[in-house]
Design an enzyme around this catalytic site. Structure first.
Site, PDB file in Angstrom:
ATOM      1  N   ASP A 168      58.075  42.147  31.599  1.00  0.00           N
ATOM      2  CA  ASP A 168      59.471  42.586  31.509  1.00  0.00           C
ATOM      3  C   ASP A 168      60.341  41.338  31.307  1.00  0.00           C
ATOM      4  O   ASP A 168      60.574  40.588  32.249  1.00  0.00           O
ATOM      5  CB  ASP A 168      59.838  43.329  32.805  1.00  0.00           C
ATOM      6  CG  ASP A 168      61.299  43.763  32.835  1.00  0.00           C
ATOM      7  OD1 ASP A 168      62.084  43.292  31.975  1.00  0.00           O
ATOM      8  OD2 ASP A 168      61.663  44.535  33.732  1.00  0.00           O
ATOM      9  N   TYR A 193      75.972  50.653  41.915  1.00  0.00           N
ATOM     10  CA  TYR A 193      75.643  50.475  43.325  1.00  0.00           C
ATOM     11  C   TYR A 193      76.900  50.510  44.199  1.00  0.00           C
ATOM     12  O   TYR A 193      77.183  49.576  44.934  1.00  0.00           O
ATOM     13  CB  TYR A 193      74.860  49.166  43.539  1.00  0.00           C
ATOM     14  CG  TYR A 193      73.434  49.308  43.048  1.00  0.00           C
ATOM     15  CD1 TYR A 193      72.462  49.841  43.891  1.00  0.00           C
ATOM     16  CD2 TYR A 193      73.078  48.953  41.759  1.00  0.00           C
ATOM     17  CE1 TYR A 193      71.156  50.010  43.450  1.00  0.00           C
ATOM     18  CE2 TYR A 193      71.780  49.118  41.305  1.00  0.00           C
ATOM     19  CZ  TYR A 193      70.825  49.653  42.158  1.00  0.00           C
ATOM     20  OH  TYR A 193      69.538  49.821  41.712  1.00  0.00           O
ATOM     21  N   TYR A 211      62.249  43.523  39.903  1.00  0.00           N
ATOM     22  CA  TYR A 211      63.258  44.543  39.577  1.00  0.00           C
ATOM     23  C   TYR A 211      63.040  44.970  38.129  1.00  0.00           C
ATOM     24  O   TYR A 211      62.959  44.121  37.239  1.00  0.00           O
ATOM     25  CB  TYR A 211      64.693  44.022  39.753  1.00  0.00           C
ATOM     26  CG  TYR A 211      65.691  45.084  39.365  1.00  0.00           C
ATOM     27  CD1 TYR A 211      66.049  46.077  40.272  1.00  0.00           C
ATOM     28  CD2 TYR A 211      66.203  45.155  38.076  1.00  0.00           C
ATOM     29  CE1 TYR A 211      66.913  47.099  39.902  1.00  0.00           C
ATOM     30  CE2 TYR A 211      67.068  46.178  37.699  1.00  0.00           C
ATOM     31  CZ  TYR A 211      67.416  47.144  38.617  1.00  0.00           C
ATOM     32  OH  TYR A 211      68.255  48.162  38.247  1.00  0.00           O
ATOM     33  N   LYS A 235      69.160  43.568  27.378  1.00  0.00           N
ATOM     34  CA  LYS A 235      70.263  42.689  27.787  1.00  0.00           C
ATOM     35  C   LYS A 235      70.816  41.808  26.664  1.00  0.00           C
ATOM     36  O   LYS A 235      71.651  42.250  25.896  1.00  0.00           O
ATOM     37  CB  LYS A 235      69.827  41.845  28.991  1.00  0.00           C
ATOM     38  CG  LYS A 235      69.729  42.678  30.271  1.00  0.00           C
ATOM     39  CD  LYS A 235      69.770  41.812  31.498  1.00  0.00           C
ATOM     40  CE  LYS A 235      69.578  42.587  32.776  1.00  0.00           C
ATOM     41  NZ  LYS A 235      70.805  43.048  33.388  1.00  0.00           N
TER      42      LYS A 235
HETATM   43  N1  PMP Z   1      64.290  44.760  33.962  1.00  0.00           N
HETATM   44  C1  PMP Z   1      64.902  43.639  34.389  1.00  0.00           C
HETATM   45  C2  PMP Z   1      64.093  42.401  34.588  1.00  0.00           C
HETATM   46  C3  PMP Z   1      66.276  43.634  34.643  1.00  0.00           C
HETATM   47  O1  PMP Z   1      66.860  42.519  35.091  1.00  0.00           O
HETATM   48  C4  PMP Z   1      67.003  44.833  34.417  1.00  0.00           C
HETATM   49  C5  PMP Z   1      68.507  44.903  34.672  1.00  0.00           C
HETATM   50  N2  PMP Z   1      69.036  44.022  35.585  1.00  0.00           N
HETATM   51  C6  PMP Z   1      66.335  45.966  33.973  1.00  0.00           C
HETATM   52  C7  PMP Z   1      64.982  45.890  33.747  1.00  0.00           C
HETATM   53  C8  PMP Z   1      67.061  47.266  33.732  1.00  0.00           C
HETATM   54  O2  PMP Z   1      67.883  47.168  32.625  1.00  0.00           O
HETATM   55  P1  PMP Z   1      69.117  48.175  32.421  1.00  0.00           P
HETATM   56  O3  PMP Z   1      70.093  47.891  33.521  1.00  0.00           O
HETATM   57  O4  PMP Z   1      69.624  47.851  31.047  1.00  0.00           O
HETATM   58  O5  PMP Z   1      68.559  49.557  32.498  1.00  0.00           O
END
Ligand code: PMP
Length: 427
Positions: free
Chosen positions: A248, A19, A147, A277
């Site tokens: 998610d 970003y 997100y 993560k």
């Molecule tokens: N889902 C959630 C809830 C996240 O917090 C993130 C990353 N901050 C993602 C998906 C995307 O993961 P990545 O950056 O490894 O593509």
């Protein structure tokens, strides 16, 4: 050999950061190495890490057990294709994930990043309904302030304002957005909170493949903690209206909220679960999408005969081996007490921020501490201020937050909360 200044100049002119603009207008701090909860900059300064490299590094940096697992796997093979081949690290990691997640989740799809895990989940849901003879179910219901990643399908489910949907309006799939839950984690539940979600389902379920959201904690979309009953009700409504539930847990998984998975606060098992993560303890990128027999069993008989996804680096053995060790490490100590201790210290030490003029709200859940400000932060100023105070945090929007490694010691956490209070008081 380049001087430090040459290195920074090249970086600023040629390398995109997350970003960021090009050339990069904000300072970046050059890192030499990292150990435990400390990030060592190239000028010799040490910073205490308060955000675990975007919530991944739950056991700190350079952990000997993770390093050892990586070394051992490198000696065998760091990568091998997964088409037509398999290997012990993938099988053992899948076994571990199946054991740790809610019982009905029995099938694992490995991929490279959180965004791709979400893409896989969404594609899986669409293909599932195709297999069931309902190919019109191709849209998604989600909640504002979410997100889910930066790829197109994942982005289509992100908050439409934060996610800048208008920029991409002719290419982004259009999804249904319910209002974000308003009742916070420990307020009294009222069914009204999920009425908008139900209304969208009632009207559009014929078109909807799945509901997708982050359970209990909305992370990058605002660091909001909401009532677990919302997740429970959403599960019941998904069943009632014949749509799948995708949770998610890329940010919340592996203990961050005080439960192994945040869906446990609601005792809900989704149809599809995304993890990433902290899966590798921040060692390297790996993510996974888990699902149930019910979802997976129809793929062989469906039109395509297979699930239409298969990344080149799927189930990378090195990442799987490190992940497995990271999960064994997590299971080897009482992480629940560790996270509870972090939670209670964060509550005690962040609460005084509430009386500061610049502060709107203070909230803590598990190893997540949030100080919400009245106005957006000035990144250029605030990032450097935290570095001056010897801590590494990455505020965004109106939020200063910490998600420290679980191995952080009370005195180190105190340094983080003190810096937050000091800097919030100066705003
Ligand atoms: N889902 C959630 C809830 C996240 O917090 C993130 C990353 N901050 C993602 C998906 C995307 O993961 P990545 O950056 O490894 O593509």
């Amino acid at each position: 050999m380049q001087s430090l200044q040459q290195l920074l100049d090249f970086d600023r002119l040629h390398i995109w950061h997350p970003y960021a603009s090009m050339p990069n207008l904000l300072p970046v701090f050059p890192v030499d190495s990292a150990q435990g909860v400390y990030i060592r900059l190239m000028d010799g300064q040490s910073l205490i890490d308060g955000i675990s490299s975007w919530w991944t590094c739950i056991h700190g940096y350079n952990h000997p057990r993770l390093n050892q697992a990586a070394h051992a796997q490198i000696e065998r093979m760091s990568h091998i294709m997964f088409g037509g081949l398999t290997h012990r690290p993938a099988v053992e990691l899948a076994e571990k994930l199946i054991a740790l997640t809610p019982e009905a989740l029995q099938q694992v799809f490995f991929c490279d990043s959180g965004s791709v895990a979400v893409e896989v989940a969404m594609k899986m849901a669409v293909q599932y309904w195709h297999n069931c003879g309902l190919p019109q179910k191709q849209r998604f219901l989600t909640i504002r302030n979410g997100y889910h990643g930066d790829t197109f399908a994942a982005m289509s489910a992100c908050d439409p304002v934060n996610g800048m949907h208008h920029l991409f309006r002719n290419i982004l799939p259009q999804q249904y957005f319910a209002e974000a839950p308003q009742i916070s984690f420990d307020q009294d539940w009222q069914d009204q909170d999920i009425a908008g979600f139900e209304a969208l389902l009632a009207e559009n379920h014929d078109q909807i493949a799945a509901a997708i959201f982050e359970p209990v904690v909305q992370n990058a979309g605002g660091m909001r903690f909401y009532h677990p009953e919302y997740v429970r009700k959403a599960k019941a409504l998904s069943e009632k209206y014949n749509v799948l539930l995708i949770l998610d847990e890329i940010a919340t998984g592996f203990g961050r909220t005080g439960k192994m998975f945040a869906c446990e606060h609601a005792t809900v098992c989704p149809d599809i679960l995304c993890v990433g993560k902290a899966l590798t303890g921040g060692f390297m990128s790996l993510a996974a999408t888990l699902t149930t027999h019910k979802i997976s069993e129809g793929f062989a008989a469906g039109e395509a005969g297979v699930f239409m996804h298969g990344p080149t680096f799927m189930a990378n053995p090195l990442a799987c081996a490190v992940s497995l060790e990271n999960l064994r490490l997590l299971e080897s100590y009482d992480w629940q007490s560790t996270v509870r201790a972090i939670e209670s210290q964060l509550k005690d030490e962040l609460e005084p921020c509430r009386s500061l003029a610049a502060v709107k709200d203070v909230r803590v859940l598990g190893a997540i501490g949030v100080v919400e400000l009245q106005a957006p932060v000035n990144m250029r100023v605030i990032q450097s201020r935290f570095v001056e105070e010897g801590v590494w945090l990455r505020p965004f929007g109106r939020l200063i937050y910490t998600m420290p490694p679980y191995i952080i010691q009370p005195s180190e956490l105190k340094a983080i909360t003190s810096a937050i209070h000091k800097i919030a008081a100066q705003i």
